[in-house]
Scaffold this active site. Structure first.
Site, PDB file in Angstrom:
ATOM      1  N   GLU A  50     -11.157   3.113   5.340  1.00 22.58           N
ATOM      2  CA  GLU A  50     -10.009   3.486   6.351  1.00 22.58           C
ATOM      3  C   GLU A  50     -10.498   5.021   6.993  1.00 22.58           C
ATOM      4  OE1 GLU A  50      -5.816   1.945   7.608  1.00 22.58           O
ATOM      5  OE2 GLU A  50      -6.259   2.681   5.233  1.00 22.58           O
ATOM      6  N   GLU A 105       0.795  -0.917   0.046  1.00 22.07           N
ATOM      7  CA  GLU A 105      -0.125  -0.154   0.130  1.00 22.07           C
ATOM      8  C   GLU A 105       1.169   1.507  -0.016  1.00 22.07           C
ATOM      9  OE1 GLU A 105      -3.450   2.162   2.557  1.00 22.07           O
ATOM     10  OE2 GLU A 105      -1.661   0.600   3.288  1.00 22.07           O
TER      11      GLU A 105
END
Length: 176
Positions: A146, A47
């Site tokens: 998130e 990520e």
């Protein structure tokens, strides 16, 4: 699926001066991890995290950098975890980035920019458009939320119920 983190530029080090060594180490570590994960039929995810707001020292910052590293690693069980919050901050151009990197994407995460709150909070991103784009590209994976809820978690999921209703879906995303 498991997130394989890239690490941070050492405190006081010049990013450009250590980038080559850090990339080499990251690639070696990813190959090692990918081979272990393959034995368990698991996917590793990398990520990119923005270094403008979230973590100035995080090594992996853009989808372009992540794609180049994934290509060098050359393992089919490593994918891109594309967090649209970080991607927007670092590069913008989300539609083109989703289209370009779609074959590499193993997981999507969302949060509104700049506040990192619910998708229906005021901000830069048009999530109904993004969700339709993901559908048109054939994305069938999960979309991770998130973000920092502005209030109660259940109340904060009202955006999802509203989105499902706008699509003619019932709670849980099932057709009527």
């Amino acid at each position: 699926r498991i997130h394989l983190m890239a690490g941070r530029v050492p405190m006081g080090a010049d990013r450009a001066a250590v980038a080559g060594e850090m990339e080499t180490t990251f690639i070696e570590n990813l190959r090692y991890a990918a081979d272990l994960l393959a034995q368990e039929d698991m996917i590793g995810l990398v990520e990119p995290i923005n270094n403008r707001i979230t973590d100035p020292r995080y090594f992996l910052n853009t989808p372009h950098q992540a794609a180049a590293i994934l290509e060098k690693v050359g393992r089919p069980n490593l994918k891109l975890q594309l967090d649209l919050f970080h991607c927007q901050i670092m590069d913008g151009n989300l539609s083109r980035n989703l289209e370009t990197y779609f074959p590499l994407i193993g997981h999507i995460q969302i949060a509104q920019v700049p506040g990192r709150h619910e998708p229906d909070s005021p901000g830069e991103l048009n999530f109904p458009y993004i969700f339709e784009l993901l559908e048109s590209l054939g994305y069938t994976g999960y979309v991770g939320c998130e973000y920092a809820p502005k209030g109660d978690t259940l109340e904060g999921l009202g955006w999802l119920r509203s989105y499902w209703q706008s699509r003619g879906l019932q709670h849980g995303g099932t057709s009527k």
